[in-house]
Design an enzyme around this catalytic site. Structure first.
Site, short mmCIF file in Angstrom:
data_model
loop_
_atom_site.label_atom_id
_atom_site.label_comp_id
_atom_site.label_asym_id
_atom_site.label_seq_id
_atom_site.Cartn_x
_atom_site.Cartn_y
_atom_site.Cartn_z
N ASP A 269 28.85 50.08 44.02
CA ASP A 269 29.28 48.90 44.88
C ASP A 269 28.14 48.12 45.48
O ASP A 269 27.17 48.81 45.83
CB ASP A 269 30.55 49.39 46.06
CG ASP A 269 31.25 48.12 46.62
OD1 ASP A 269 31.25 47.05 45.96
OD2 ASP A 269 31.92 48.07 47.44
N GLY A 270 28.62 47.16 45.78
CA GLY A 270 27.49 46.13 46.74
C GLY A 270 27.96 45.51 47.81
O GLY A 270 29.19 45.08 47.88
N GLU B 113 25.73 44.62 43.41
CA GLU B 113 26.57 45.23 42.66
C GLU B 113 25.85 45.86 41.30
O GLU B 113 26.01 47.07 40.92
CB GLU B 113 27.89 44.10 42.30
CG GLU B 113 28.52 43.72 43.13
CD GLU B 113 29.51 44.78 43.56
OE1 GLU B 113 29.79 46.02 42.99
OE2 GLU B 113 30.49 44.50 44.56
N ASP C 164 33.96 47.71 41.29
CA ASP C 164 35.26 46.48 41.55
C ASP C 164 34.56 45.04 41.43
O ASP C 164 35.21 44.06 41.59
CB ASP C 164 35.47 46.50 43.03
CG ASP C 164 34.33 46.19 44.19
OD1 ASP C 164 33.21 45.92 43.75
OD2 ASP C 164 34.69 46.57 45.19
N HIS D 169 38.86 47.45 47.98
CA HIS D 169 39.71 47.65 49.21
C HIS D 169 41.14 48.14 48.76
O HIS D 169 42.05 47.31 49.47
CB HIS D 169 39.52 46.55 50.08
CG HIS D 169 37.99 45.94 50.35
ND1 HIS D 169 37.19 46.73 51.00
CD2 HIS D 169 37.52 44.92 49.73
CE1 HIS D 169 36.13 46.16 51.01
NE2 HIS D 169 36.06 45.16 50.29
N ASP E 20 31.43 51.33 49.14
CA ASP E 20 31.47 50.11 50.32
C ASP E 20 31.00 50.32 51.58
O ASP E 20 30.19 49.78 52.19
CB ASP E 20 33.03 49.73 50.17
CG ASP E 20 33.09 48.56 51.20
OD1 ASP E 20 32.68 47.36 50.74
OD2 ASP E 20 33.64 48.51 52.29
#
Length: 290
Positions: free
Chosen positions: A14-15, A53, A78, A138, A148
């Site tokens: 994730d970024g 990301e 995501d 999320h 995250d």
């Protein structure tokens, strides 16, 4: 697979970015079959959410390469931008000499090249097939939520403890708050000044009809007009303002701010082509796969 790396169950990446562009961070979590967990993270002072990301995925693939791993893996993210880019769009970009359908230079080319080289090398030399899997952000997914958390901590230069199951010296992780030196990422792109282009009037959706059958027909008709408008915008390379983009996509201005400068809507990628000096943001659409 080497003796120091157990079999991997799944990888999550994730970024995060504050400002987009602005200070960013990325997080990578590697889950092993035996229950061990290995976490990586990094910081970039001036970047975008999409670049973070991509950097998280690059770190994951570098980990596999550095540890001579030889088993297919599942990489969860995501970011539809990342998944579509690596599995669909890149083929077209290569054919066009790294140009979009509108003739523009592909954004984040340096990181796309790095991802392409890593995936090809891993597949050819280590027989590592990568299953790029989308997970909703999320939404309570433990791996995604942890990535995250790591990415946001690094973007804000907050101290965070990373789990280490493998020799850290062989990896690519670092914690700014712990005094480690973060491996620099390729330079973030600098948006070019773009002159506003001809604007196409966007249709207004009629939601006032009372008859349910006619309402459904009109909704489909209005939606078709929207999609045709989007296609024409992409085909001609026209730029639209943020307010026009809200009308076109139905995405609120607040949600647009969260999505950043590059994201996917239906069959199109949506990219911001304005610089910070521009008084108003302009956006460009590109048909996916073209």
């Amino acid at each position: 697979m080497t003796d120091d790396v157990p079999e991997i169950k799944a990888i999550y990446t994730d970024g995060a970015c504050s400002g987009n562009p602005g200070p960013g961070g990325w997080g990578t979590v590697i889950y092993f079959v035996d229950g061990q967990i290995h976490e990586l993270g990094g910081y970039e002072p001036g970047t975008t959410n999409n670049r973070m990301e991509m950097q998280a995925a690059i770190a994951a693939l570098q980990f596999l390469q550095q540890h001579d791993y030889h088993t297919p893996i599942e990489l969860n993210t995501d970011s539809k931008y990342l998944i579509h880019g690596i599995t669909q769009w890149m083929r077209g970009w290569k054919r066009k000499g790294w140009k979009t359908a509108a003739g523009k230079a592909v954004l984040n080319k340096d990181l796309w090249l790095a991802l392409d080289e890593l995936t090809q090398t891993l597949n050819a030399e280590q027989k590592v097939a990568i299953d790029w899997n989308y997970v909703k952000g999320h939404a309570g997914n433990v791996g995604n939520e942890r990535c995250d958390e790591i990415a946001r901590a690094f973007s804000q230069k907050r101290t965070i403890s990373l789990k280490k199951s493998v020799d850290a010296n062989a990896g690519n992780s670092s914690n700014p708050a712990a005094g480690a030196v973060v491996k620099p990422n390729p330079k973030s792109r600098t948006p070019k000044n773009v002159d506003p282009q001809t604007k196409i009037p966007l249709p207004t959706i009629d939601t006032t009809l009372s008859d349910m059958s006619d309402t459904r027909i009109n909704r489909v008709s209005n939606m078709l007009k929207l999609l045709q408008t989007a296609d024409e915008l992409a085909k001609q390379g026209y730029l639209i303002t943020t307010s026009e983009l809200v009308v076109l996509t139905g995405v609120s201005a607040i949600e647009l701010a969260k999505r950043g400068d590059d994201w996917t809507w239906r069959n199109w990628t949506v990219s911001c082509v304005s610089s910070e000096s521009d008084q108003e943001k302009f956006w460009q659409l590109e048909r996916i796969g073209e």
